[in-house]
Design a protein around this motif. Structure first.
Motif, PDB file in Angstrom:
ATOM      1  N   ARG A  10       5.185   4.184   1.426  1.00 34.42           N
ATOM      2  CA  ARG A  10       5.557   2.869   0.905  1.00 34.42           C
ATOM      3  C   ARG A  10       4.426   1.886   1.168  1.00 34.42           C
ATOM      4  O   ARG A  10       3.728   2.011   2.169  1.00 34.42           O
ATOM      5  N   GLU A  12       3.707  -0.674   2.724  1.00 33.34           N
ATOM      6  CA  GLU A  12       4.085  -1.504   3.863  1.00 33.34           C
ATOM      7  C   GLU A  12       3.028  -1.326   4.936  1.00 33.34           C
ATOM      8  O   GLU A  12       2.469  -0.234   5.104  1.00 33.34           O
ATOM      9  N   SER A  15       2.889   1.723   7.263  1.00 33.61           N
ATOM     10  CA  SER A  15       2.462   3.036   6.793  1.00 33.61           C
ATOM     11  C   SER A  15       1.017   3.350   7.198  1.00 33.61           C
ATOM     12  O   SER A  15       0.642   4.519   7.299  1.00 33.61           O
ATOM     13  N   GLU A  65       5.733   0.669  -5.478  1.00 32.61           N
ATOM     14  CA  GLU A  65       6.086   0.571  -4.069  1.00 32.61           C
ATOM     15  C   GLU A  65       5.457   1.651  -3.221  1.00 32.61           C
ATOM     16  O   GLU A  65       5.698   1.708  -2.031  1.00 32.61           O
ATOM     17  N   ALA A  66       4.670   2.538  -3.805  1.00 36.13           N
ATOM     18  CA  ALA A  66       4.122   3.651  -3.038  1.00 36.13           C
ATOM     19  C   ALA A  66       2.640   3.852  -3.343  1.00 36.13           C
ATOM     20  O   ALA A  66       2.130   3.395  -4.362  1.00 36.13           O
TER      21      ALA A  66
END
Length: 150
Positions: A10, A12, A15, A65-66
């Motif tokens: 993700r 974020e 990560s 999102e990834a």
């Protein structure tokens, strides 16, 4: 020895250390020299941070999102690739990343990757869009690899 793994993460901040720890663990298990492992882990962190910050979708459907991290340790070389689904790099960034202005808190990652790796490719995913940062480094080995004692 040949090892490869791929992660879909993700976008974020959390990560980034996850990918870094996995790489460091893989390198330690394979018996790679800690200095080489550290250089590659810093380069990986910079590439992941770039994907987290800039790898978002720009309005064209799909998963924004990834991002993907793939690492290959094969023989004497390690190759790492970080790819996202964002807008990609401007042509000038992909050819030669410009150093950040003095005092800037951002903009040094791609230049740092170029200093830490032996070969770097910065560009866009053909046909799919998104940025891809691929780099490799010739590996050095510990004089007494712990892999054989495990």
């Amino acid at each position: 020895m040949s090892i490869w793994w791929s992660l879909h993460l993700r976008r974020e901040a959390a990560s980034v250390p996850l990918a870094r720890r996995l790489l460091l663990g893989t390198m330690e298990s394979a018996g790679v020299d800690p200095d080489v492992s550290y250089d590659l882990s810093v380069a990986l962190s910079e590439a992941c941070a770039n994907a987290v910050e800039h790898g978002g979708d720009t309005g064209r459907g799909g998963s924004s999102e990834a991002y993907r991290v793939t690492a290959y340790l094969d023989g004497e070389k390690c190759r790492i690739e970080v790819a996202d689904s964002g807008p990609g790099f401007a042509r000038t960034q992909a050819v030669r990343p410009a150093p950040a202005p003095v005092g800037s808190e951002h903009g040094r990652g791609l230049c740092l990757i170029q200093e830490l790796a032996d070969h770097v490719h910065i560009g866009n995913e053909p046909g799919r869009g998104g940025a891809v940062v691929r780099f490799d480094k010739i590996l050095k080995w510990k004089s007494d690899p712990s892999l054989l004692t495990a």
